[in-house]
Enzyme design. Sequence first.
Site, PDB file in Angstrom:
ATOM      1  N   GLU A 137       0.857  -1.186   0.000  1.00 44.84           N
ATOM      2  CA  GLU A 137       0.000   0.000   0.000  1.00 44.84           C
ATOM      3  C   GLU A 137       0.896   1.240   0.000  1.00 44.84           C
ATOM      4  O   GLU A 137       1.174   1.852   1.045  1.00 44.84           O
ATOM      5  CB  GLU A 137      -0.939   0.015   1.203  1.00 44.84           C
ATOM      6  CG  GLU A 137      -1.979   1.111   1.111  1.00 44.84           C
ATOM      7  CD  GLU A 137      -3.009   1.052   2.221  1.00 44.84           C
ATOM      8  OE1 GLU A 137      -3.866   1.942   2.244  1.00 44.84           O
ATOM      9  OE2 GLU A 137      -2.957   0.121   3.046  1.00 44.84           O
ATOM     10  N   LYS A 152      -3.154 -13.988  18.829  1.00 44.58           N
ATOM     11  CA  LYS A 152      -3.587 -13.735  17.451  1.00 44.58           C
ATOM     12  C   LYS A 152      -5.101 -13.793  17.288  1.00 44.58           C
ATOM     13  O   LYS A 152      -5.616 -14.258  16.275  1.00 44.58           O
ATOM     14  CB  LYS A 152      -2.891 -14.702  16.497  1.00 44.58           C
ATOM     15  CG  LYS A 152      -1.381 -14.560  16.526  1.00 44.58           C
ATOM     16  CD  LYS A 152      -0.655 -15.709  15.867  1.00 44.58           C
ATOM     17  CE  LYS A 152       0.847 -15.558  16.078  1.00 44.58           C
ATOM     18  NZ  LYS A 152       1.602 -16.731  15.649  1.00 44.58           N
ATOM     19  N   ASP A 208       6.275 -11.504  13.889  1.00 45.48           N
ATOM     20  CA  ASP A 208       5.193 -12.405  13.505  1.00 45.48           C
ATOM     21  C   ASP A 208       4.003 -11.543  13.081  1.00 45.48           C
ATOM     22  O   ASP A 208       3.319 -10.956  13.916  1.00 45.48           O
ATOM     23  CB  ASP A 208       4.812 -13.293  14.687  1.00 45.48           C
ATOM     24  CG  ASP A 208       3.837 -14.398  14.306  1.00 45.48           C
ATOM     25  OD1 ASP A 208       3.117 -14.231  13.302  1.00 45.48           O
ATOM     26  OD2 ASP A 208       3.773 -15.416  15.020  1.00 45.48           O
ATOM     27  N   HIS A 217      -4.764   8.673  -3.027  1.00 44.89           N
ATOM     28  CA  HIS A 217      -4.601   7.313  -3.530  1.00 44.89           C
ATOM     29  C   HIS A 217      -4.555   7.298  -5.059  1.00 44.89           C
ATOM     30  O   HIS A 217      -3.762   6.576  -5.663  1.00 44.89           O
ATOM     31  CB  HIS A 217      -5.742   6.426  -3.033  1.00 44.89           C
ATOM     32  CG  HIS A 217      -5.492   5.866  -1.657  1.00 44.89           C
ATOM     33  ND1 HIS A 217      -5.025   4.598  -1.442  1.00 44.89           N
ATOM     34  CD2 HIS A 217      -5.672   6.412  -0.424  1.00 44.89           C
ATOM     35  CE1 HIS A 217      -4.895   4.381  -0.150  1.00 44.89           C
ATOM     36  NE2 HIS A 217      -5.288   5.462   0.499  1.00 44.89           N
TER      37      HIS A 217
END
Length: 346
Positions: A38, A169, A245, A340
């Site tokens: 991005e 997570k 991670d 963008h």
Amino acid sequence: MKTHKILQAPIPMRWVGPMKLSGHLIEEKLSVPLATYETPLWPSVGRGARISTLCEEGIKVSVIDERMTRSILLEAEDAYAAHQAIQSLKARMDDLNEVVAKSSRFAKLIDINSQVVGNLIYLRLEFTTGDASGHNMVTNAADHLIPWILTEYPHLQYSSISGNYCSDKKATAVNGILGRGKYVVCEILIPRDIVERRLHSTPEKIVDLNIKKNLIGTMIAGGLRSANAHYANMLLAFYLATGQDAANIIEGSQGVVHADVRNGDLYFSCTLPNLIVGSVGNGKGIDFVEENLERLGCRDDREPGANARRLAAICGATVLCGELSLIAAQTNPGELMQSHLQMERK
């Protein structure tokens, strides 16, 4: 067992900054590596970084807690037997840490939280883990503790090394309340004229949008202990660049933005209670990761844990830069999409 060669995928990466940091851990200007597809993220974080260099204290970062958790699941005969076992274990921290010390010279058990469900015992074991994020370290410590517990309390039975009360997570309330990883708070005080000239907004507009978007908007969406615009964007880019991670952005992105007008200026803060980073451990052996950590000053000779806390402080400041820039952009109709279009479409 057959081994496979590790391939280094070419994720685009740039250094962004410098940003100005202050606080009890760090007092300097530095740039940060962000690996992302991005591409507008780079100039967006860069804008926040430039703002920080124009403010007297820059971004003031506080790391107010650290712990890594593993919740083991045991079974008792009934609920009262479970309760008694838990109370006994909590009174034997020294004994437990003697066992933990056999698993690692860096792991230390600092607290135990628990839940009883029927005859089930959910023990949330909380450790400090030095410069490692600590996932494997705490699991190894738990693997040493379980047989000791079952020997000392023969009426208990093993159910699982992980009972999901950790909570690894996953977006849960327990992590936001009790913490998992580094608890980081980043703050900045931006003079009104800088908000107007550099962010093309006002303190009042940013405070108002934070309430209506991050707080109310997240609430009606059913967000869980979270009130921010896009923590996950900066976290993922920083994690990929520094060998973390990446799945830990799930709990890492649970955090709160707080903004206020102070004497006409903008107070803006980002709180991240579940920032899981480490300067050593799995994922750190890749060349570009090692180079990035060294350039960030997170490979220096410091006491155990200090490099990881420094890395967490830098990561939190990076999140603030991106969060501030996006919220400011969204106070102006069309600005977000226009940026963008300009940066991503040829």
